[in-house]
Design a protein around this motif. Sequence first.
Motif, PDB file in Angstrom:
ATOM      1  N   LYS A   1      15.622 -19.621 -13.230  1.00  0.00           N
ATOM      2  CA  LYS A   1      15.962 -18.360 -12.575  1.00  0.00           C
ATOM      3  C   LYS A   1      15.226 -17.216 -13.270  1.00  0.00           C
ATOM      4  O   LYS A   1      15.177 -17.136 -14.485  1.00  0.00           O
ATOM      5  N   GLY A   2      14.645 -16.349 -12.499  1.00  0.00           N
ATOM      6  CA  GLY A   2      13.921 -15.209 -13.056  1.00  0.00           C
ATOM      7  C   GLY A   2      12.438 -15.456 -13.258  1.00  0.00           C
ATOM      8  O   GLY A   2      11.687 -14.543 -13.572  1.00  0.00           O
ATOM      9  N   ARG A   3      11.976 -16.679 -13.076  1.00  0.00           N
ATOM     10  CA  ARG A   3      10.560 -17.010 -13.281  1.00  0.00           C
ATOM     11  C   ARG A   3       9.753 -16.889 -11.996  1.00  0.00           C
ATOM     12  O   ARG A   3       8.540 -16.923 -12.029  1.00  0.00           O
ATOM     13  N   PHE A   4      10.395 -16.772 -10.857  1.00  0.00           N
ATOM     14  CA  PHE A   4       9.696 -16.780  -9.579  1.00  0.00           C
ATOM     15  C   PHE A   4      10.167 -15.616  -8.737  1.00  0.00           C
ATOM     16  O   PHE A   4      11.370 -15.352  -8.663  1.00  0.00           O
ATOM     17  N   SER A   5       9.223 -14.922  -8.121  1.00  0.00           N
ATOM     18  CA  SER A   5       9.592 -13.831  -7.220  1.00  0.00           C
ATOM     19  C   SER A   5       8.468 -13.600  -6.217  1.00  0.00           C
ATOM     20  O   SER A   5       7.329 -13.984  -6.439  1.00  0.00           O
ATOM     21  N   PHE A   6       8.823 -12.979  -5.133  1.00  0.00           N
ATOM     22  CA  PHE A   6       7.856 -12.540  -4.139  1.00  0.00           C
ATOM     23  C   PHE A   6       7.823 -11.027  -4.181  1.00  0.00           C
ATOM     24  O   PHE A   6       8.861 -10.384  -4.290  1.00  0.00           O
ATOM     25  N   ARG A   7       6.657 -10.476  -4.086  1.00  0.00           N
ATOM     26  CA  ARG A   7       6.530  -9.035  -4.044  1.00  0.00           C
ATOM     27  C   ARG A   7       6.042  -8.666  -2.648  1.00  0.00           C
ATOM     28  O   ARG A   7       4.906  -8.934  -2.274  1.00  0.00           O
ATOM     29  N   LEU A   8       6.915  -8.065  -1.890  1.00  0.00           N
ATOM     30  CA  LEU A   8       6.562  -7.656  -0.537  1.00  0.00           C
ATOM     31  C   LEU A   8       6.109  -6.201  -0.556  1.00  0.00           C
ATOM     32  O   LEU A   8       6.764  -5.345  -1.156  1.00  0.00           O
ATOM     33  N   THR A   9       5.001  -5.940   0.082  1.00  0.00           N
ATOM     34  CA  THR A   9       4.498  -4.575   0.160  1.00  0.00           C
ATOM     35  C   THR A   9       4.343  -4.191   1.626  1.00  0.00           C
ATOM     36  O   THR A   9       4.055  -5.036   2.475  1.00  0.00           O
ATOM     37  N   ALA A  10       4.531  -2.938   1.901  1.00  0.00           N
ATOM     38  CA  ALA A  10       4.383  -2.447   3.273  1.00  0.00           C
ATOM     39  C   ALA A  10       2.905  -2.465   3.648  1.00  0.00           C
ATOM     40  O   ALA A  10       2.037  -2.264   2.793  1.00  0.00           O
ATOM     41  N   PRO A  11       2.593  -2.732   4.897  1.00  0.00           N
ATOM     42  CA  PRO A  11       1.192  -2.706   5.315  1.00  0.00           C
ATOM     43  C   PRO A  11       0.627  -1.289   5.216  1.00  0.00           C
ATOM     44  O   PRO A  11       1.354  -0.308   5.361  1.00  0.00           O
ATOM     45  N   TYR A  12      -0.664  -1.202   4.928  1.00  0.00           N
ATOM     46  CA  TYR A  12      -1.331   0.095   4.835  1.00  0.00           C
ATOM     47  C   TYR A  12      -1.428   0.741   6.213  1.00  0.00           C
ATOM     48  O   TYR A  12      -1.761   0.070   7.196  1.00  0.00           O
ATOM     49  N   SER A  13      -1.183   2.021   6.269  1.00  0.00           N
ATOM     50  CA  SER A  13      -1.411   2.753   7.513  1.00  0.00           C
ATOM     51  C   SER A  13      -2.929   2.958   7.650  1.00  0.00           C
ATOM     52  O   SER A  13      -3.686   2.836   6.687  1.00  0.00           O
ATOM     53  N   GLU A  14      -3.371   3.266   8.841  1.00  0.00           N
ATOM     54  CA  GLU A  14      -4.802   3.497   9.050  1.00  0.00           C
ATOM     55  C   GLU A  14      -5.282   4.662   8.195  1.00  0.00           C
ATOM     56  O   GLU A  14      -6.384   4.635   7.657  1.00  0.00           O
ATOM     57  N   GLU A  15      -4.437   5.679   8.043  1.00  0.00           N
ATOM     58  CA  GLU A  15      -4.794   6.833   7.209  1.00  0.00           C
ATOM     59  C   GLU A  15      -4.981   6.411   5.747  1.00  0.00           C
ATOM     60  O   GLU A  15      -5.939   6.806   5.093  1.00  0.00           O
ATOM     61  N   ARG A  16      -4.082   5.563   5.249  1.00  0.00           N
ATOM     62  CA  ARG A  16      -4.180   5.108   3.862  1.00  0.00           C
ATOM     63  C   ARG A  16      -5.423   4.230   3.668  1.00  0.00           C
ATOM     64  O   ARG A  16      -6.096   4.306   2.643  1.00  0.00           O
ATOM     65  N   ARG A  17      -5.735   3.390   4.661  1.00  0.00           N
ATOM     66  CA  ARG A  17      -6.940   2.555   4.584  1.00  0.00           C
ATOM     67  C   ARG A  17      -8.191   3.422   4.510  1.00  0.00           C
ATOM     68  O   ARG A  17      -9.109   3.149   3.743  1.00  0.00           O
ATOM     69  N   GLU A  18      -8.232   4.444   5.330  1.00  0.00           N
ATOM     70  CA  GLU A  18      -9.402   5.324   5.347  1.00  0.00           C
ATOM     71  C   GLU A  18      -9.552   6.046   4.010  1.00  0.00           C
ATOM     72  O   GLU A  18     -10.662   6.184   3.498  1.00  0.00           O
ATOM     73  N   LYS A  19      -8.452   6.497   3.435  1.00  0.00           N
ATOM     74  CA  LYS A  19      -8.510   7.139   2.116  1.00  0.00           C
ATOM     75  C   LYS A  19      -9.018   6.169   1.053  1.00  0.00           C
ATOM     76  O   LYS A  19      -9.811   6.544   0.186  1.00  0.00           O
ATOM     77  N   ALA A  20      -8.580   4.924   1.120  1.00  0.00           N
ATOM     78  CA  ALA A  20      -9.039   3.910   0.162  1.00  0.00           C
ATOM     79  C   ALA A  20     -10.534   3.639   0.339  1.00  0.00           C
ATOM     80  O   ALA A  20     -11.269   3.501  -0.638  1.00  0.00           O
ATOM     81  N   ARG A  21     -11.001   3.573   1.589  1.00  0.00           N
ATOM     82  CA  ARG A  21     -12.434   3.380   1.851  1.00  0.00           C
ATOM     83  C   ARG A  21     -13.247   4.537   1.291  1.00  0.00           C
ATOM     84  O   ARG A  21     -14.276   4.339   0.647  1.00  0.00           O
ATOM     85  N   GLN A  22     -12.775   5.748   1.549  1.00  0.00           N
ATOM     86  CA  GLN A  22     -13.477   6.936   1.074  1.00  0.00           C
ATOM     87  C   GLN A  22     -13.528   6.954  -0.454  1.00  0.00           C
ATOM     88  O   GLN A  22     -14.566   7.237  -1.039  1.00  0.00           O
ATOM     89  N   TYR A  23     -12.427   6.631  -1.107  1.00  0.00           N
ATOM     90  CA  TYR A  23     -12.373   6.595  -2.565  1.00  0.00           C
ATOM     91  C   TYR A  23     -13.371   5.566  -3.098  1.00  0.00           C
ATOM     92  O   TYR A  23     -14.107   5.816  -4.067  1.00  0.00           O
ATOM     93  N   ALA A  24     -13.429   4.382  -2.451  1.00  0.00           N
ATOM     94  CA  ALA A  24     -14.356   3.335  -2.875  1.00  0.00           C
ATOM     95  C   ALA A  24     -15.807   3.779  -2.720  1.00  0.00           C
ATOM     96  O   ALA A  24     -16.626   3.543  -3.598  1.00  0.00           O
ATOM     97  N   ARG A  25     -16.089   4.447  -1.616  1.00  0.00           N
ATOM     98  CA  ARG A  25     -17.471   4.940  -1.402  1.00  0.00           C
ATOM     99  C   ARG A  25     -17.854   5.963  -2.467  1.00  0.00           C
ATOM    100  O   ARG A  25     -18.953   5.940  -2.995  1.00  0.00           O
ATOM    101  N   GLU A  26     -16.945   6.873  -2.750  1.00  0.00           N
ATOM    102  CA  GLU A  26     -17.239   7.941  -3.708  1.00  0.00           C
ATOM    103  C   GLU A  26     -17.361   7.426  -5.145  1.00  0.00           C
ATOM    104  O   GLU A  26     -18.043   8.014  -5.962  1.00  0.00           O
TER     105      GLU A  26
END
Length: 68
Positions: free
Chosen positions: A38-63
């Motif tokens: 017990k305590g050794r296994f877990s799942f980490r669920l994350t919310a899907p990225y919004s299109e706005e957040r994806r675009e910000k991540a792309r822009q950050y990567a380009r810069e």
Amino acid sequence: HNTDLKKRLAAYAGQHPDQCRQTDADPETDCMEFDIAKGRFSFRLTAPYSEERREKARQYARENNAAD
């Protein structure tokens, strides 16, 4: 049927037999069962990225030349 997870659990069981062990395997269905401390296994669920957040991540990567 998550092959990556099965491999990771099998490797973990080999490295830490006091924390995890494989209890069953069905070669017909390729299913595996593990007992894990017990305590050794877990799942980490994350919310899907919004299109706005994806675009910000792309822009950050380009810069910041993230691809280099």
